[in-house]
Design an enzyme around this catalytic site. Structure first.
Site, mmCIF file in Angstrom:
data_model
loop_
_atom_site.group_PDB
_atom_site.id
_atom_site.type_symbol
_atom_site.label_atom_id
_atom_site.label_comp_id
_atom_site.label_asym_id
_atom_site.label_seq_id
_atom_site.Cartn_x
_atom_site.Cartn_y
_atom_site.Cartn_z
ATOM 1 N N LYS A 182 15.341 86.723 16.210
ATOM 2 C CA LYS A 182 14.074 85.999 16.544
ATOM 3 C C LYS A 182 13.663 85.501 14.852
ATOM 4 O O LYS A 182 12.861 84.553 15.013
ATOM 5 C CB LYS A 182 13.011 86.954 16.955
ATOM 6 C CG LYS A 182 13.347 87.388 18.374
ATOM 7 C CD LYS A 182 12.687 86.538 19.311
ATOM 8 C CE LYS A 182 12.541 86.998 20.649
ATOM 9 N NZ LYS A 182 12.050 86.214 21.687
ATOM 10 N N SER A 238 4.501 91.139 21.829
ATOM 11 C CA SER A 238 4.518 92.474 21.358
ATOM 12 C C SER A 238 5.964 92.824 20.845
ATOM 13 O O SER A 238 6.251 94.046 20.641
ATOM 14 C CB SER A 238 4.176 93.173 22.918
ATOM 15 O OG SER A 238 4.932 93.057 23.423
#
Lengths: 318, 318
Positions: free
Chosen positions: A52, A77
Site C-alpha cells: 500500500k 483501518s
C-alpha cells in the site's frame, strides 16, 4: 483508459527513493509438492509492511506544493492508513486518518507512531464519510481514497513491473482482490510491460463481491462477509471494476480452510510472516492445479502486518 | 587446537553445493529503537530451516566411501536429526535417528519425510545412548554427535565466515549457546577470518550451564532447566568448552520474558519466522546496550523450525 504506461514508469521512478525493492523468493519444497513454479514477490518486507505504500506514496507525491502544505486525509483501518501516515512523515506534512472505533489498538498505535492525527469514529460507512468530510473541511487536507483513485492504482502497478523485470518469462500473476487497487494496477502493469501475461485475482468465498461484479458487469456487494482475510472485505469501485473487467483472466474463490492451509505452508516452508489476506492468491493456485501446473506463477504477497495474538486461532493446538 | 583455518575453508567449499548462502538482513526500525547496527544472518532460511545442516553435511561428507555405505546415526529430537536425515537423503545413504518418545509428532514426521529410519526410545539419556549403541552395532552406521565432534564444529564455523565476507567491518558477533557447536565454530571462524572480532554467546537463564562452565573451567550442569528456548537445553562438552573458553568474550544471560519480547520484535518488524532459541543473542544485545550501542553487531538467527500451535502461548490474546 486514463492510466498510461508512462504514468506507471514515472510513478516507479518517483516513489523509488521511499520504498524497498522487495525480494522475489522461490521455494523448492513448495514447488515440488504443487508442481507449480512459484515466484513470491515479498511485499510483506515492504516499507510499512505492505504494498500500500506504493499507491499512498505516489498519490501524495502527485500533489502540488500548495495542496501538500495542507496535508493528506483518508479513512482506513488498514495498511492504507499506515501508508499515508508514513508518506506524510517522510515528506514532513500532516496526515489525518479517520479510523472506526473497532480498529485494533495496535493499528491505531502504528498510525499514531508515524505522527498522524487519528480521528476515531463510529464503525459504519456513514460515520466514516462524515468524519472525513469534517476533517477535510477543517484542514483543507487532500483526500486520498484507499483504491478508488488513479494515482493510487498507478502506484500499485509498480509492483508487477518489478516482478516482470526480475522474472521476465513469467506466465501468470495472481493478486488478492479487495477493493481492487492492487488487482487493477497489476492488470495495467501486465498489459503494458508484458502483454500476454495472464492476471488472476484471488478472492475469499466469504467476501465474494469481485467474482459477482465481473459476472454482472456492475459493482456488486458480497452475499455475506465472513472470512479470515480481513484485508479483502471491501467491494470494487466503478473505476477498479472497469480496469479489471477489461484485463483479468478470471477471479478465483478460496475457502477460509484453504487460506489457513496456504498460510501454514508459507510459515512452515518459507519462514516468513504474511497476512491471511495475502496468501489468498497462493491458495487459489493450489486449489486449481489444472490452470497452473508446470507454469511460472507470480504471487504478490501483499503484506505482513498481522496481530500476533491471532496465531493461536489460526493454528490451534490439538 | 585441532581445527585449522584450512579445515573450515575446505568445509565451506565441500558443503556449498548442498546448502543455501543465506541472506543477511538489516532493519532500520530495530536499529533506530536500539541504537545498535544489527546484521541478521538468516539461517532460518537455510536448508532444513536451521544452521545444523552445515555441521551435519560436513561430518557426513567427511566419511570414507566404506563408512558412507553403512549410513549415519545419531540421537536428537531437534534440528540435527533433520540435518543428518537430509544429508543422508541427498547422498543416497541410510540415516538412523534415535528420538525420545516425547518428541513432537511434527519433528518425527519431518525426519521420516527425508526417508530416515526413526528409532523411538524412552525420554532419558541412558535410553537414548543404549538405543544408539544398539543401532550402530546392528547397522555399522557412523555415529555423528550433534555438537561434540570436530567435523560438526568445523561445519558450523562456515556460517560466521559467510557473515564476515558480507559484512567485513563487523565489530561483534553473537550466537545462541546450547551444546556449544555453533558458538565454538563461530569462535574459531572469527579467530581465523577476522581476528579481533568479538564473540559473545547468548544463553537463557533457564538453562544457564555455559555461563557457569566458563566460570569454573569445567563442564557444569544448569542449576535448573525451564525456558521457552527449547533448542538450548543441552550442556557443553569438554571439546566445545575448551574452544569457547579460549576465544569467547562473554556469555550473556536473558530471561524468557526478554526472549519473548525479542521474538515479537523480529516477527513484527522483520516479518520472518524464527525459533525462540534463535533470538536469544538478539535479546542479549537488547539487554546490554552499554556493550553494543553504536556497534555493528552480527546476530546468527540460527533457525526457524517452530511448532505453529505454540504461537498462542507465546503471544497470548489479552
Amino acid at each position: 483508459m486514463n492510466i498510461s504506461k508512462e504514468a506507471i514508469e514515472k510513478a516507479a521512478a518517483t516513489i523509488k527513493p521511499y520504498i524497498h525493492h522487495t525480494p522475489v523468493m522461490t521455494n523448492k519444497s513448495i514447488d515440488e509438492l504443487s508442481g507449480i513454479h512459484f515466484y513470491f514477490k515479498c511485499e510483506n518486507f515492504q516499507k510499512i509492511g505492505a504494498f500500500k505504500i506504493r499507491g499512498g506514496m505516489n498519490a501524495t507525491l502527485s500533489l502540488s506544493p500548495d495542496q501538500l502544505k495542507n496535508g493528506v486525509a483518508t479513512h482506513s483501518s488498514g495498511n492504507h492508513a499506515q501508508a499515508l501516515a508514513y508518506a506524510a512523515k517522510v515528506l514532513g506534512i500532516k496526515a489525518y486518518i479517520v479510523m472506526p472505533k473497532s480498529s485494533p489498538k495496535v493499528k491505531v498505535d502504528a498510525v499514531r507512531g508515524y505522527g498522524a492525527e487519528v480521528i476515531i469514529c463510529e464503525a459504519n460507512q456513514a460515520a466514516r464519510e462524515a468524519a472525513l468530510e469534517e476533517v477535510v473541511a477543517r484542514t483543507g487536507a487532500a483526500f486520498i481514497h484507499p483504491y478508488d483513485d488513479d494515482r493510487v492504482i498507478t502506484g500499485q502497478a509498480t509492483c508487477v513491473k518489478e516482478l516482470i523485470e526480475e522474472v521476465p518469462d513469467l506466465d501468470i500473476v495472481i493478486t488478492p482482490v479487495g477493493g481492487g487497487g492492487l488487482l487493477s494496477g497489476t492488470c495495467l502493469g501486465a498489459h503494458y510491460f508484458k502483454p500476454g501475461l495472464k492476471v488472476y485475482g484471488g478472492e475469499p468465498e466469504g467476501a465474494a463481491d469481485a467474482v459477482l461484479s465481473i459476472k454482472s458487469g456492475k459493482v456488486e456487494k458480497a452475499p455475506f462477509i465472513d472470512t479470515i482475510a480481513d484485508g479483502l472485505m471491501t467491494t470494487l469501485s466503478e473505476r477498479t471494476l472497469a480496469i479489471i473487467k477489461a484485463h483479468v483472466t478470471d477471479i478465483l474463490l478460496v475457502s477460509d480452510e484453504e487460506i489457513k492451509a496456504a498460510l501454514k505452508l508459507v510459515y512452515e516452508r518459507m519462514k516468513i510472516i504474511v497476512e491471511p489476506s495475502c496468501v489468498v492468491p497462493f491458495a487459489a493456485a493450489l486449489r486449481n492445479p489444472e490452470l497452473f501446473k508446470g507454469k511460472k506463477v507470480g504471487i504478490i504477497l501483499s503484506g505482513g502486518n498481522v496481530d500476533l495474538t491471532k496465531f493461536g486461532n489460526w493454528f490451534p493446538a490439538n
